[in-house]
Design a protein around this motif. Structure first.
Motif, PDB file in Angstrom:
ATOM      1  N   UNK A 279       0.925  54.494  23.985  1.00  0.00           N
ATOM      2  CA  UNK A 279       1.870  53.996  22.989  1.00  0.00           C
ATOM      3  C   UNK A 279       1.129  53.248  21.876  1.00  0.00           C
ATOM      4  N   UNK A 280       0.106  52.476  22.245  1.00  0.00           N
ATOM      5  CA  UNK A 280      -0.709  51.777  21.243  1.00  0.00           C
ATOM      6  C   UNK A 280      -1.389  52.780  20.325  1.00  0.00           C
ATOM      7  N   UNK A 281      -1.888  53.856  20.899  1.00  0.00           N
ATOM      8  CA  UNK A 281      -2.534  54.904  20.112  1.00  0.00           C
ATOM      9  C   UNK A 281      -1.555  55.560  19.143  1.00  0.00           C
TER      10      UNK A 281
ATOM     11  N   UNK B  58       5.077  49.117   6.522  1.00  0.00           N
ATOM     12  CA  UNK B  58       4.996  50.025   7.667  1.00  0.00           C
ATOM     13  C   UNK B  58       3.639  49.971   8.335  1.00  0.00           C
ATOM     14  N   UNK B  59       2.584  49.931   7.527  1.00  0.00           N
ATOM     15  CA  UNK B  59       1.228  49.833   8.079  1.00  0.00           C
ATOM     16  C   UNK B  59       1.061  48.528   8.851  1.00  0.00           C
ATOM     17  N   UNK B  60       1.547  47.429   8.279  1.00  0.00           N
ATOM     18  CA  UNK B  60       1.425  46.117   8.928  1.00  0.00           C
ATOM     19  C   UNK B  60       2.208  46.096  10.251  1.00  0.00           C
ATOM     20  N   UNK B  61       3.457  46.573  10.204  1.00  0.00           N
ATOM     21  CA  UNK B  61       4.288  46.539  11.415  1.00  0.00           C
ATOM     22  C   UNK B  61       3.700  47.450  12.490  1.00  0.00           C
ATOM     23  N   UNK B  62       3.394  48.696  12.147  1.00  0.00           N
ATOM     24  CA  UNK B  62       2.834  49.627  13.139  1.00  0.00           C
ATOM     25  C   UNK B  62       1.485  49.144  13.648  1.00  0.00           C
ATOM     26  N   UNK B  63       0.672  48.598  12.764  1.00  0.00           N
ATOM     27  CA  UNK B  63      -0.628  48.068  13.182  1.00  0.00           C
ATOM     28  C   UNK B  63      -0.483  46.885  14.115  1.00  0.00           C
ATOM     29  N   UNK B  64       0.457  45.998  13.815  1.00  0.00           N
ATOM     30  CA  UNK B  64       0.678  44.830  14.674  1.00  0.00           C
ATOM     31  C   UNK B  64       1.180  45.250  16.059  1.00  0.00           C
ATOM     32  N   UNK B  65       2.099  46.199  16.082  1.00  0.00           N
ATOM     33  CA  UNK B  65       2.605  46.687  17.371  1.00  0.00           C
ATOM     34  C   UNK B  65       1.468  47.353  18.148  1.00  0.00           C
ATOM     35  N   UNK B  66       0.624  48.117  17.462  1.00  0.00           N
ATOM     36  CA  UNK B  66      -0.512  48.774  18.119  1.00  0.00           C
ATOM     37  C   UNK B  66      -1.451  47.741  18.731  1.00  0.00           C
ATOM     38  N   UNK B  67      -1.758  46.689  17.999  1.00  0.00           N
ATOM     39  CA  UNK B  67      -2.656  45.651  18.505  1.00  0.00           C
ATOM     40  C   UNK B  67      -2.033  44.936  19.700  1.00  0.00           C
TER      41      UNK B  67
ATOM     42  N   UNK C 132      -2.111  47.302  22.654  1.00  0.00           N
ATOM     43  CA  UNK C 132      -3.494  47.422  23.109  1.00  0.00           C
ATOM     44  C   UNK C 132      -3.886  46.208  23.948  1.00  0.00           C
ATOM     45  N   UNK C 133      -3.521  45.015  23.481  1.00  0.00           N
ATOM     46  CA  UNK C 133      -3.837  43.794  24.228  1.00  0.00           C
ATOM     47  C   UNK C 133      -3.155  43.797  25.594  1.00  0.00           C
ATOM     48  N   UNK C 134      -1.886  44.179  25.627  1.00  0.00           N
ATOM     49  CA  UNK C 134      -1.150  44.235  26.897  1.00  0.00           C
ATOM     50  C   UNK C 134      -1.778  45.275  27.826  1.00  0.00           C
TER      51      UNK C 134
ATOM     52  N   UNK D 277       0.237  56.156  13.678  1.00  0.00           N
ATOM     53  CA  UNK D 277       1.328  56.095  12.695  1.00  0.00           C
ATOM     54  C   UNK D 277       0.933  55.175  11.544  1.00  0.00           C
ATOM     55  N   UNK D 278       0.304  54.045  11.847  1.00  0.00           N
ATOM     56  CA  UNK D 278      -0.154  53.137  10.788  1.00  0.00           C
ATOM     57  C   UNK D 278      -1.155  53.824   9.877  1.00  0.00           C
TER      58      UNK D 278
END
Length: 136
Positions: free
Chosen positions: A121-123, A7-16, A19-21, A128-129
């Motif tokens: 949304x990134x935040x 969950x941390x990996x998935x939420x963190x990856x989506x956040x990154x 954030x990039x977008x 969540x992560x």
């Protein structure tokens, strides 16, 4: 590796990714504000866009003449409540000289609004992560 780690990996990856977008779009909005060519366009159509996840929506098609007098048409990227524009409506448009196809409707909800939405949304995903990491 437990579910918390995944969950941390998935939420963190989506956040990154978000954030990039958001930062890329924010940089584009900044360039449009500083160097963009401003003109007026007209909403010439509203086309139906079918989406699997949320059903159909309508996307305004805006036409304007660039600096060389060429007709350019574009469709807004962000869709949803409050983003629609009535056919025939005259709207402010901004574009970069080298990329008239990348034009945007020059209204807060069509330029800054999507950037703010993506960054928020990134935040949320980053929070969540962290929450998953702390409680796991």
């Amino acid at each position: 590796m437990g579910n918390g780690f995944i969950g941390v990996i998935v939420c963190g990856a989506v956040a990154v990714l978000l954030l990039a977008v958001g930062l890329r779009d924010g940089a584009l909005v900044w360039r449009l504000r500083r160097h963009g060519i401003r003109t007026w366009g007209v909403v010439v159509d509203n086309v139906r866009v079918d989406r699997r996840d949320a059903g159909p929506s309508w996307a305004p098609v805006i036409a304007f003449a660039d600096r060389r007098g060429h007709r350019v048409e574009f469709t807004i990227r962000m869709r949803g409540g409050g983003m629609g524009l009535a056919t025939g409506r005259r709207v402010p448009v901004v574009y970069l000289a080298h990329d008239p196809q990348g034009a945007r409707v020059s209204m807060w909800r069509h330029t800054v609004g999507p950037v703010v939405f993506v960054l928020l949304a990134a935040l949320v995903f980053a929070g969540t992560a962290v929450l998953i990491a702390v409680t796991a």
